[in-house]
Design an enzyme around this catalytic site. Structure first.
Site, PDB file in Angstrom:
ATOM      1  CG  ASN A  34      37.054  38.105  34.835  1.00 28.20           C
ATOM      2  OD1 ASN A  34      37.299  37.178  34.107  1.00 28.20           O
ATOM      3  ND2 ASN A  34      37.924  38.896  35.682  1.00 28.20           N
TER       4      ASN A  34
ATOM      5  CG  ASP B  85      32.986  41.573  39.343  1.00 31.28           C
ATOM      6  OD1 ASP B  85      32.993  40.413  39.863  1.00 31.28           O
ATOM      7  OD2 ASP B  85      34.002  42.004  38.707  1.00 31.28           O
TER       8      ASP B  85
ATOM      9  CD  GLU C  16      34.176  44.687  35.216  1.00 33.61           C
ATOM     10  OE1 GLU C  16      35.189  44.067  34.800  1.00 33.61           O
ATOM     11  OE2 GLU C  16      34.299  46.088  35.561  1.00 33.61           O
TER      12      GLU C  16
ATOM     13  CB  SER D 215      43.449  43.409  37.255  1.00 25.30           C
ATOM     14  OG  SER D 215      43.498  42.041  37.160  1.00 25.30           O
TER      15      SER D 215
ATOM     16  NE  ARG E 233      35.033  37.928  39.800  1.00 24.98           N
ATOM     17  CZ  ARG E 233      35.827  38.525  39.327  1.00 24.98           C
ATOM     18  NH1 ARG E 233      37.069  37.613  38.758  1.00 24.98           N
ATOM     19  NH2 ARG E 233      35.997  39.789  38.836  1.00 24.98           N
TER      20      ARG E 233
ATOM     21  CD  GLU F 162      43.976  41.660  33.757  1.00 24.34           C
ATOM     22  OE1 GLU F 162      43.522  41.152  34.948  1.00 24.34           O
ATOM     23  OE2 GLU F 162      43.349  41.913  32.770  1.00 24.34           O
TER      24      GLU F 162
ATOM     25  N   GLY G  12      40.313  34.807  37.572  1.00 19.50           N
ATOM     26  CA  GLY G  12      41.656  34.389  38.037  1.00 19.50           C
ATOM     27  C   GLY G  12      41.654  33.217  38.814  1.00 19.50           C
TER      28      GLY G  12
END
Length: 323
Positions: free
Chosen positions: A286, A272, A284, A159, A270, A28, A290
């Site tokens: 994060n 999901d 999951e 990602s 974050r 990434e 980003g």
């Protein structure tokens, strides 16, 4: 969980020397570089003129020692940057840094471990199994109790790299060959056709308050929210805030904060989700979302009145949270 943003609270001295960590050695890298440039520009706008980009490589410890930085703003994604490795280096060097610490970064980078903790915390997760890839793997035994179609996910990759959707054993065999290039530990998760959403979780250090952002729903032109959909303009339609009733919205936002806390996250994350039959499932977490022009978290923050610079200030302040 109600939160009202009251403007930029600059808790860190503007003369501080700040390293914006980006690039790195993961798949990434390019996304991270984009995040880093945006964050650096925001820091300059905020008056932190003694900030600079640090492209992370194997000599990062020496670079940080030589640079005599007061703080590190972590915009790394993936291996070495989001899995506790860089966090450990910063701890050893005594440099305060943004976001999640060593333990939570390592936990959330591992999809299997994250699911175990979330399940123990009473949060809904999709039925799955985790395998360790080898050419002698008994695939039929590995998926016992699971129903096709399946999502195949490297356990410690971001990602959507290395992910596949498969409908049968033959497709699964090929997908495992792809996934194991990123990680020998692979998560096999039942595929549910539902609504994909994501929720940012932030901490306002000035108020000692953890809160969820508005919920973002995304509809992709690809089969799922893969790398192309995430980072190619026009490949994903964002619905912000998501079209959900108030009760479900509050439930999901609470689940996001609960997941953040269950995995001992700090500062920012974050979470999901997938909504299937009106039931939200955590997919999951994060731990270093980003910060590119197309990223979810800046859009979610903007929807609640926090502009990009304000978001960067909020995240920078999280460097003051003790490990």
């Amino acid at each position: 969980m109600e939160y009202t943003y009251e403007g930029k609270q600059q808790l860190i001295d503007k003369n501080s020397k700040i390293a914006v960590l980006c690039g790195g050695m993961s798949n990434e890298r390019e996304v991270s570089l984009r995040s880093g440039v945006n964050v650096l520009n925001a820091l300059k706008n905020l008056g932190y003129h003694n900030s600079e980009i640090v492209d992370v490589d194997k000599n990062i410890a020496e670079t940080l020692k030589t640079g005599k930085y007061d703080f590190a703003y972590n915009t790394l994604h993936g291996k070495y940057g989001e899995d506790g490795c860089i966090q450990g280096v910063l701890e050893i060097l005594g440099i305060k840094y943004t976001g999640c610490k060593v333990k939570s970064s390592a936990i959330c980078m591992d999809k299997e471990m994250t699911k175990n903790i979330l399940q123990n915390a009473g949060l809904n997760i999709i039925k799955s199994a985790c395998i360790r890839y080898s050419e002698n793997l008994d695939i039929e035994k590995a998926i016992e109790g699971l129903n096709f179609p399946l999502m195949v996910k490297p356990s410690a990759e971001g990602s959507s790299i290395g992910m596949s959707k498969v409908d049968n054993i033959e497709e699964l065999k090929e997908a495992l060959k792809v996934a194991q290039k990123s990680d020998k530990k692979i998560l096999l998760e039942e595929y549910l056709q539902g609504k994909s959403i994501t929720v940012g979780v932030l901490e306002d250090v000035s108020k000692n308050k953890t809160f969820a952002t508005p919920i973002l729903e995304f509809k992709t032109k690809t089969l799922w929210y893969d790398f192309e959909a995430k980072y190619t303009q026009g490949m994903t339609e964002f619905i912000l805030p998501a079209k959900l009733d108030d009760a479900l919205t509050k439930q999901i936002q609470k689940m996001a904060v609960d997941a953040h806390k269950a995995c001992d996250c700090t500062g920012v994350s974050r979470v999901d989700f997938l909504i299937f039959d009106n039931v939200p499932y955590v997919l999951e977490i994060n731990t270093n979302p980003g910060m590119t022009d197309l990223s979810d978290l800046p859009a979610q923050a903007r929807a609640m009145g926090i502009d990009y610079d304000g978001l960067v200030q909020l995240v920078l302040n999280t460097a003051l949270i003790d490990a």
